[in-house]
Design an enzyme around this catalytic site. Structure first.
Site, PDB file in Angstrom:
ATOM      1  N   CYS A  42       0.718  -1.085  -0.007  1.00 52.84           N
ATOM      2  CA  CYS A  42      -0.229   0.071  -0.068  1.00 52.84           C
ATOM      3  C   CYS A  42       0.737   1.184  -0.130  1.00 52.84           C
ATOM      4  CB  CYS A  42      -1.043   0.089   1.295  1.00 52.84           C
ATOM      5  SG  CYS A  42      -1.934  -1.501   1.167  1.00 52.84           S
ATOM      6  N   GLY A  56      -2.545 -13.411  -3.906  1.00 48.25           N
ATOM      7  CA  GLY A  56      -2.956 -12.139  -4.480  1.00 48.25           C
ATOM      8  C   GLY A  56      -3.552 -12.087  -5.707  1.00 48.25           C
ATOM      9  N   GLY A  73      -7.232  -2.207 -13.126  1.00 51.33           N
ATOM     10  CA  GLY A  73      -7.745  -3.265 -12.106  1.00 51.33           C
ATOM     11  C   GLY A  73      -7.202  -4.606 -12.008  1.00 51.33           C
ATOM     12  N   ASP A  83      -6.758 -11.448  -1.716  1.00 48.30           N
ATOM     13  CA  ASP A  83      -7.222 -11.194  -2.977  1.00 48.30           C
ATOM     14  C   ASP A  83      -7.818 -12.080  -3.970  1.00 48.30           C
ATOM     15  OD1 ASP A  83      -6.524  -8.506  -2.370  1.00 48.30           O
ATOM     16  OD2 ASP A  83      -4.970  -8.184  -3.872  1.00 48.30           O
TER      17      ASP A  83
END
Ligand code: FAD
Length: 549
Positions: free
Chosen positions: A42, A112, A243, A282
């Site tokens: 992040c 992920g 995305g 994810d």
């Protein structure tokens, strides 16, 4: 007990540490295909932009420090390439190219997501990047340092795309954003995204909404982005932020059940369709607690929570049930904070769930204390029961804590009436005696109980001015420089009782003021003095003018 964990960042590293806390004697192996584990993905945009100065600050743990602290066998540059759920083995490709197999008692997948990269002409040209991990970050940072990058385009205006636009700007680059939709930040409603549009333009970011990329072309040092509209953007660098999708290649190969959204299917214990094989982060889909529908949620908090919870199930047997995530997310976009939780109006519309919404604007803290700024909150809720469906907030400070509080209420199935009961700590530098979420709760309660019928900015926009009276109860001074709805009759609130005869009684009346409070007071005066079909513009002129910007 031998645990193998595939993926050593958010979900994987959390699970490994928790398993160790539960079982000192367990054998734990982390397989990570990259060079790093447990790093701050992040924080990557902020390192690129220079806010985080030291690259080392991104690494919360090194493979060695993590291995020592938790007695975990951390194998970086080791990629899991196959899983045999019958023999309970994982085949691993190691750094030197050789392959080996490891047996497991319990296996966790936390691989992920992968960036979406559509097969567009020229997309693999030099200078076009995606951002997912440290390697991507190094490539982008190096390109910025070694090329004369004056302009950059970010394709895709999701949360990470916007963070990148800000950080590129921070690094001294002229940033453009290209977005296919008519708004940035797809999960929030247009009326909230509109604040971001305005802010981006004020900061000098070029915003190309409703523009789809057709192809890229590298011409000497420049990259030309050809848009379907015929427009061409010439830039020095491109960040694709279109995305992500769950990294399910290994799961598919192993025959694990893939859900309808494309994520790995897991049960409430986060166990996949194969016994003793779990998945988090994810890569999984899980029923959305509010809709019951399978949901992909690419956020760090759920990945960490799932990692902790799954560790219990792996180490102690299936005891802990996962409750699901409702999509609570936040982004800083230059000086603005935008946050969302639960179901936005657009989602409710898609799902055919009847809803009502409210818009309020309140001070982040007491107006008389320096540096108070406005927080705009949009609530969505059940029109009959007031059960809160979602909340979105935008402002300059204090947005996070408000949306966090509402997220908790939503997860507890609470109503807008419960919002008014929320107790908050108050002193002038922090809030007001009536906090913004209490105000939001009062307004929404008035809507649910029918005390304040409202009209939305869209309904106001679509209304035929000949068939309604639009009543502006702000002062004359507030209507300067065209700051009013065309065709509105201006009777300031304090003059209203003496000028009632100027208002036609045979038409619906749509009242507005700056943010909705004076409009509500005017509505109360009119309805108690015989006027019928009176509505107040939700969020007042502020919501209307921003959405129409
Ligand atoms: P990851 O943390 O991505 O870890 C997966 C790891 O698995 C990777 O290191 C990968 O190399 C490894 N792997 C994959 N396949 C294999 C294999 N076959 N063998 C071995 N290893 C493998 N979320 C927020 O909530 N807030 C934010 O502000 C935010 N900002 C973000 C900014 C960026 C730039 C990015 C990329 C993500 C951001 N996220 C944010 C999302 C958040 O980082 C993810 O939701 C979270 O990291 C997911 O955790 P995970 O364990 O599922 O996957």
């Amino acid at each position: 007990m031998k645990h193998i964990i595939i993926g050593g960042v958010a979900g994987g590293a959390t699970a490994a540490a928790r398993i160790r806390r539960i079982d000192e004697m367990a054998e734990i192996i982390i397989l990570e295909k990259g060079k790093y584990i447990s790093y701050a993905n992040c924080g990557l945009p902020y390192y690129i932009g220079g806010t985080i100065k030291e690259r080392d600050a991104l690494f919360l743990q090194t493979p060695e420090s993590f291995g020592t602290r938790f007695n975990v066998d951390v194998r970086v540059k080791n990629m899991a390439v196959d899983i045999d759920t019958a023999s309970k083995t994982v085949t691993v490709s190691s750094a030197d190219g050789s392959e080996y197999t490891e047996k497991y008692d319990k296996l966790l997948l936390s691989p992920g997501a992968l960036p979406v990269k559509p097969p567009l002409e020229g997309i693999d040209s030099e200078g076009i990047f995606t951002l997912r991990d440290v390697n991507d970050t190094d490539l982008i940072k190096n390109y910025l340092n070694t090329h004369n990058v004056k302009k950059a385009a970010v394709v895709g205006a999701g949360f990470i795309g916007l963070e990148m636009a800000e950080n590129l700007h921070h690094a001294g680059v002229e940033a453009s954003i290209v977005e296919m939709l008519n708004q940035v930040m797809a999960p929030v409603d247009f009326s909230i995204a509109a604040y971001v549009h305005k802010h981006l333009l004020q900061k000098g970011v070029n915003l190309f909404l409703e523009h789809t990329v057709e192809r890229f072309e590298k011409k000497e040092e420049k990259i030309n982005i050809y848009l379907k509209s015929g427009k061409i953007i010439s830039t020095d660098m491109v960040i694709l932020s279109i995305g992500v999708r769950p990294e399910t290649s290994l799961a598919k190969k192993a025959g694990l059940k893939i859900g309808e959204t494309g994520g790995i299917w897991v049960n409430e214990y986060l166990e996949t369709s194969a016994k003793d094989v779990y998945a988090v982060g994810d890569v999984i889909e899980f029923p959305h607690p509010q809709t019951g529908k399978p949901y992909l949620n690419y956020l760090a908090n759920p990945a960490n929570r799932q990692g902790r919870l799954v560790a219990d199930n792996m180490a102690k047997g299936n005891t802990e049930k996962y409750e699901g995530a409702i999509g609570t997310a936040i982004a800083k976009v230059f000086d603005l904070t935008v946050a969302t939780t639960g179901l936005a109006a657009k989602k409710l519309k898609l799902l055919n769930i009847p809803y009502q919404s409210s818009n309020t604007h309140s001070g982040s803290h007491a107006g008389y204390y320096p540096q108070s700024t406005q927080i705009s909150i949009k609530l969505t809720f059940d029109p009959k029961t007031g059960k809160i469906y979602g909340a979105q907030g935008v402002g300059y400070s204090g947005v996070d804590k408000r949306i966090d509080q509402i997220a908790l209420l939503i997860k507890s199935g609470k109503t807008v009436f419960d919002l008014t009961k929320t107790e908050h700590c108050y002193a002038p530098p922090f809030s007001s005696a009536k906090d913004p979420i209490a105000i939001a709760g009062y307004v929404a309660s008035n809507i649910v109980t029918g005390q304040m019928p409202i009209v939305t900015w869209r309904e106001m926009q679509a209304a035929n001015p000949n068939e309604i009276t639009i009543l502006d109860v702000r002062t004359k001074g507030e209507r300067v420089r065209g700051q009013f709805i065309v065709g509105s009759l201006n009777i300031p609130l304090d003059e209203l009782r003496g000028r009632l005869d100027e208002i036609p009684k045979d038409k619906p009346i749509y009242i507005y003021c700056a943010v909705g409070l004076r409009g509500y007071l005017a509505l109360k005066i009119l309805t108690q003095r015989g006027f019928q079909n009176v509505k107040n513009l939700s969020g007042g002129y502020k919501t209307y003018s921003t959405a129409m910007f």
